[in-house]
Design a protein around this motif. Sequence first.
Motif, PDB file in Angstrom:
ATOM      1  N   PHE A  28       1.172   3.824  -3.259  1.00  0.00           N
ATOM      2  CA  PHE A  28       0.642   5.175  -3.110  1.00  0.00           C
ATOM      3  C   PHE A  28       1.747   6.219  -3.199  1.00  0.00           C
TER       4      PHE A  28
ATOM      5  N   GLU B 152      -0.175  10.615   4.197  1.00  0.00           N
ATOM      6  CA  GLU B 152      -1.370  10.100   3.540  1.00  0.00           C
ATOM      7  C   GLU B 152      -1.308   8.583   3.411  1.00  0.00           C
ATOM      8  N   ALA B 153      -0.129   8.051   3.154  1.00  0.00           N
ATOM      9  CA  ALA B 153       0.033   6.592   3.089  1.00  0.00           C
ATOM     10  C   ALA B 153      -0.281   5.981   4.449  1.00  0.00           C
TER      11      ALA B 153
ATOM     12  N   ASN C 216       2.939  12.859   1.394  1.00  0.00           N
ATOM     13  CA  ASN C 216       2.613  11.540   0.857  1.00  0.00           C
ATOM     14  C   ASN C 216       2.774  10.440   1.897  1.00  0.00           C
TER      15      ASN C 216
ATOM     16  N   GLN D 106      -2.421   7.097   6.617  1.00  0.00           N
ATOM     17  CA  GLN D 106      -3.879   7.071   6.765  1.00  0.00           C
ATOM     18  C   GLN D 106      -4.508   5.952   5.944  1.00  0.00           C
ATOM     19  N   LYS D 107      -3.960   5.673   4.793  1.00  0.00           N
ATOM     20  CA  LYS D 107      -4.487   4.583   3.954  1.00  0.00           C
ATOM     21  C   LYS D 107      -4.293   3.231   4.636  1.00  0.00           C
ATOM     22  N   ILE D 108      -3.153   3.054   5.283  1.00  0.00           N
ATOM     23  CA  ILE D 108      -2.911   1.799   5.997  1.00  0.00           C
ATOM     24  C   ILE D 108      -3.854   1.679   7.188  1.00  0.00           C
TER      25      ILE D 108
ATOM     26  N   LYS E  53      -6.785   3.015   7.496  1.00  0.00           N
ATOM     27  CA  LYS E  53      -8.127   2.756   6.966  1.00  0.00           C
ATOM     28  C   LYS E  53      -8.272   1.298   6.557  1.00  0.00           C
ATOM     29  N   HIS E  54      -7.222   0.752   5.948  1.00  0.00           N
ATOM     30  CA  HIS E  54      -7.262  -0.658   5.546  1.00  0.00           C
ATOM     31  C   HIS E  54      -7.453  -1.560   6.770  1.00  0.00           C
TER      32      HIS E  54
ATOM     33  N   ILE F  84       0.837  -1.198   0.000  1.00  0.00           N
ATOM     34  CA  ILE F  84       0.000   0.000   0.000  1.00  0.00           C
ATOM     35  C   ILE F  84       0.875   1.252   0.000  1.00  0.00           C
TER      36      ILE F  84
ATOM     37  N   GLN G 191       2.335   8.906  -6.318  1.00  0.00           N
ATOM     38  CA  GLN G 191       2.237  10.335  -6.026  1.00  0.00           C
ATOM     39  C   GLN G 191       3.523  11.074  -6.399  1.00  0.00           C
TER      40      GLN G 191
END
Length: 297
Positions: free
Chosen positions: A42, A69-70, A66, A72-74, A76-77, A38, A46
């Motif tokens: 990402f 933001e990465a 970046n 936050q993506k982890i 969220k996953h 992930i 970017q």
Amino acid sequence: DEHPDHNEDAIMQSPEKGIFGIFDGMGGMAAGEVASGIARDFVGNQLLEMPANVTAQEATETIRKNLLEANQKILKHVQENPDHRGMGSTASVVKVFEDGQAVIGNMGDSRVYIFHPETGQLEQITEDDNIVSKMVKDKTKVAALQRKLDSTTDPESLSGEEQMYFSRRNMIWNALGISEAEPHLYRVSLKKGERVLITSDGVHDNLTVEEIIDILKKREDNTAAVEKLVGDSQTRSREKEKNPRAKADDMSDLVIKFNGGALSPEVQQPKATKEKIEKKEAKKDYLVVGQTVRVKR
């Protein structure tokens, strides 16, 4: 081997954009591989969108943004996939400019070094987010203590406190996948002929810093250097009964030589099973790159 059927490291490289990185995933049931993937996908995508005329200051802010933001993506996953709870990833990201400026973003204990061929010195640019940097209050002593641990072949020669740090040196407190993650940013200037080395801890924990230097000194070809670094790390990891540095882990490294605008050979293609961010042949001539990532230790 803890997971010989897969690798939780992910490598990012786009030589024509001067963008490189290693992400070392952590977490059971292959979750570490998901986290590093992930982050790599990402952040890589970017950074590839940065304009050609981006400045070092702008790149610094972009890398920081970046990485957050990465993170936050982890997170969220994990919310959407509770069985992946506890997964995360280190991050070592480098953007090299044609004039030799380099911007580095780092989290965790993957590392970025600069090898100075004229002096034979290996300069660690990043500071590990490990137990040493967390517990040692005098920051002027952190680098010296870490270097001592990196050179240690006999933990019995260390003080009791140093032995504790050595045995727990892979415990980290900052990485992608935690709520209060914080990237560290660095800016350096490269001279012609200098090499940037990016490693996951499977390399620099198994090998001493002197062994890494010796490999870089004796192998000017980047591909030969990365293969030797991982090969020796792999061998060392199987010597637990006779070498206190030995640890089973995934091992990945990148070596990038800054040619200062001079003509250079074609970029060496990786012998890796991981998908790269960009598969085009390199068009820039100021970098020569070698990389490797091994699936089985």
